[in-house]
Scaffold this active site. Sequence first.
Site, PDB file in Angstrom:
ATOM      1  N   VAL A  68       1.303  -8.493  -3.627  1.00 37.58           N
ATOM      2  CA  VAL A  68      -0.108  -8.851  -3.415  1.00 37.58           C
ATOM      3  C   VAL A  68      -1.056  -8.163  -4.399  1.00 37.58           C
ATOM      4  CG1 VAL A  68       0.201  -9.437  -0.970  1.00 37.58           C
ATOM      5  CG2 VAL A  68      -0.523  -7.115  -1.597  1.00 37.58           C
ATOM      6  N   TYR A 160      -6.538   5.410   3.104  1.00 31.73           N
ATOM      7  CA  TYR A 160      -6.072   4.363   4.022  1.00 31.73           C
ATOM      8  C   TYR A 160      -7.236   3.826   4.863  1.00 31.73           C
ATOM      9  CZ  TYR A 160      -3.159   2.147   7.638  1.00 31.73           C
ATOM     10  OH  TYR A 160      -2.572   1.254   8.504  1.00 31.73           O
ATOM     11  N   ILE A 193       1.968   1.705  16.105  1.00 26.31           N
ATOM     12  CA  ILE A 193       3.013   0.714  16.389  1.00 26.31           C
ATOM     13  C   ILE A 193       4.324   1.197  15.785  1.00 26.31           C
ATOM     14  CG2 ILE A 193       3.649  -1.737  16.200  1.00 26.31           C
ATOM     15  CD1 ILE A 193       0.941  -1.157  17.646  1.00 26.31           C
TER      16      ILE A 193
HETATM   17  N1  LIG Z   1       2.526   0.550  12.224  1.00 24.92           N
HETATM   18  C1  LIG Z   1       1.320   0.961  12.644  1.00 24.92           C
HETATM   19  O1  LIG Z   1       1.185   1.871  13.472  1.00 24.92           O
HETATM   20  C2  LIG Z   1       0.073   0.290  12.103  1.00 24.92           C
HETATM   21  C3  LIG Z   1      -1.141   0.596  12.710  1.00 24.92           C
HETATM   22  C4  LIG Z   1      -2.292   0.012  12.243  1.00 24.92           C
HETATM   23  C5  LIG Z   1      -2.236  -0.874  11.185  1.00 24.92           C
HETATM   24  N2  LIG Z   1      -1.045  -1.169  10.598  1.00 24.92           N
HETATM   25  C6  LIG Z   1      -1.072  -2.129   9.489  1.00 24.92           C
HETATM   26  O2  LIG Z   1      -0.228  -3.226   9.771  1.00 24.92           O
HETATM   27  C7  LIG Z   1       0.305  -3.753   8.566  1.00 24.92           C
HETATM   28  C8  LIG Z   1       1.820  -3.804   8.667  1.00 24.92           C
HETATM   29  O3  LIG Z   1       2.299  -2.485   8.828  1.00 24.92           O
HETATM   30  P1  LIG Z   1       3.755  -2.134   9.338  1.00 24.92           P
HETATM   31  O4  LIG Z   1       3.625  -0.976  10.232  1.00 24.92           O
HETATM   32  O5  LIG Z   1       4.467  -3.347   9.785  1.00 24.92           O
HETATM   33  O6  LIG Z   1       4.332  -1.569   7.957  1.00 24.92           O
HETATM   34  P2  LIG Z   1       5.706  -1.820   7.203  1.00 24.92           P
HETATM   35  O7  LIG Z   1       5.775  -0.828   6.117  1.00 24.92           O
HETATM   36  O8  LIG Z   1       6.783  -1.875   8.194  1.00 24.92           O
HETATM   37  O9  LIG Z   1       5.464  -3.281   6.595  1.00 24.92           O
HETATM   38  C9  LIG Z   1       4.559  -3.499   5.554  1.00 24.92           C
HETATM   39  C10 LIG Z   1       5.100  -4.607   4.680  1.00 24.92           C
HETATM   40  O10 LIG Z   1       4.178  -4.814   3.599  1.00 24.92           O
HETATM   41  C11 LIG Z   1       4.929  -4.982   2.427  1.00 24.92           C
HETATM   42  N3  LIG Z   1       4.148  -4.620   1.255  1.00 24.92           N
HETATM   43  C12 LIG Z   1       3.680  -3.393   0.912  1.00 24.92           C
HETATM   44  N4  LIG Z   1       3.051  -3.456  -0.258  1.00 24.92           N
HETATM   45  C13 LIG Z   1       3.130  -4.742  -0.688  1.00 24.92           C
HETATM   46  C14 LIG Z   1       2.675  -5.432  -1.834  1.00 24.92           C
HETATM   47  N5  LIG Z   1       2.037  -4.790  -2.823  1.00 24.92           N
HETATM   48  N6  LIG Z   1       2.918  -6.757  -1.945  1.00 24.92           N
HETATM   49  C15 LIG Z   1       3.586  -7.410  -0.952  1.00 24.92           C
HETATM   50  N7  LIG Z   1       4.050  -6.818   0.147  1.00 24.92           N
HETATM   51  C16 LIG Z   1       3.819  -5.498   0.278  1.00 24.92           C
HETATM   52  C17 LIG Z   1       6.136  -4.067   2.596  1.00 24.92           C
HETATM   53  O11 LIG Z   1       7.203  -4.426   1.724  1.00 24.92           O
HETATM   54  C18 LIG Z   1       6.458  -4.248   4.065  1.00 24.92           C
HETATM   55  O12 LIG Z   1       7.376  -5.306   4.277  1.00 24.92           O
HETATM   56  C19 LIG Z   1      -0.192  -2.838   7.443  1.00 24.92           C
HETATM   57  O13 LIG Z   1      -1.337  -3.436   6.851  1.00 24.92           O
HETATM   58  C20 LIG Z   1      -0.565  -1.560   8.178  1.00 24.92           C
HETATM   59  O14 LIG Z   1      -1.554  -0.828   7.494  1.00 24.92           O
HETATM   60  C21 LIG Z   1       0.123  -0.606  11.031  1.00 24.92           C
END
Ligand SMILES: NC(=O)c1ccc[n+]([C@@H]2O[C@H](COP(=O)([O-])OP(=O)(O)OC[C@H]3O[C@@H](n4cnc5c(N)ncnc54)[C@H](O)[C@@H]3O)[C@@H](O)[C@H]2O)c1
Length: 258
Positions: A68, A160, A193
């Site tokens: 992205v 972040y 999460i």
């Molecule tokens: N897990 C939590 O507690 C939590 C809480 C709040 C928000 N979030 C947000 O939810 C979203 C998903 O998080 P998650 O916990 O599933 O994380 P994760 O790391 O398990 O998944 C994130 C995904 O994004 C992909 N990614 C990262 N950089 C990328 C790029 N440049 N181009 C394409 N893909 C890319 C990764 O390969 C991965 O598959 C994120 O935006 C994160 O900030 C997560």
Amino acid sequence: MTLPAYDLTGRTALVTGAAGGIGRATAQLLARAGAAVHCVDRDAEGVEETAALVTADGGTAHPRTTDVTDPAAVRDAVEAAARTGGALHIAAAVAGIMHRSTVLETEEADLDRVLDVNFKGVLRTCQAAARSMIGTGTRGSIVTMASGAVDAAAPGLLCYSAAKAAVVQLTRTLATEAGAHGIRVNCVAPGWIRTPMTERNSADEQRQTEAAMARTSPLGRVGEPEEIAQAVLHFATDASAFTTGQILRPNGGVAMPW
Ligand SMILES: NC(=O)c1ccc[n+]([C@@H]2O[C@H](COP(=O)([O-])OP(=O)(O)OC[C@H]3O[C@@H](n4cnc5c(N)ncnc54)[C@H](O)[C@@H]3O)[C@@H](O)[C@H]2O)c1
């Protein structure tokens, strides 16, 4: 039986960050609701796995390796999805990275990297999706992913949380601009999460953090990716037809996540 308002049969969706965690769960749930899902991630193996899981569940998935941070690649992914399905109806911009450094330790390069993925990556996805929807006259739904980090401050989370706060403003601003085309734009701001992102902590640190997070939640636990996918599904479907520019906080009721 799928309730009519939650039925996505015949619709095309694109999910970024679909190789794991929340993005994978979102791709799986949108497909289960009937959408053909274009699974986008920079992790080639991970998106193939997600697509295989969707297919095994009886759904339709198209994996695509895309970073992205590459504007042309994001545009291509959106255009390919719209071409395959006739139009793009749903875009969920889930891809994101975690970064921790105190304000005093933060290098400009850290900030640039986090903003490039977590804010500009979402912006690129939203722009390409909205342009495609307007071009095909599609009254689509765009869903962004922020975080509970937008509601509180915590040591180490400047890059972040600043990027996620920008995502909230992007969501609200685009909602005001795209509403005239019938396009809705909403944001999900999850609490803690259990995903590969949070599991990158050491096992001990993970157990302690989860216990601490669970104590702050009225529900007494951390969340699962599927519970965030449900929030995305709500915004993606006609169940939220009169909802735009909103933030939904599936966080177990935590008022101050960090
Ligand atoms: N897990 C939590 O507690 C939590 C809480 C709040 C928000 N979030 C947000 O939810 C979203 C998903 O998080 P998650 O916990 O599933 O994380 P994760 O790391 O398990 O998944 C994130 C995904 O994004 C992909 N990614 C990262 N950089 C990328 C790029 N440049 N181009 C394409 N893909 C890319 C990764 O390969 C991965 O598959 C994120 O935006 C994160 O900030 C997560």
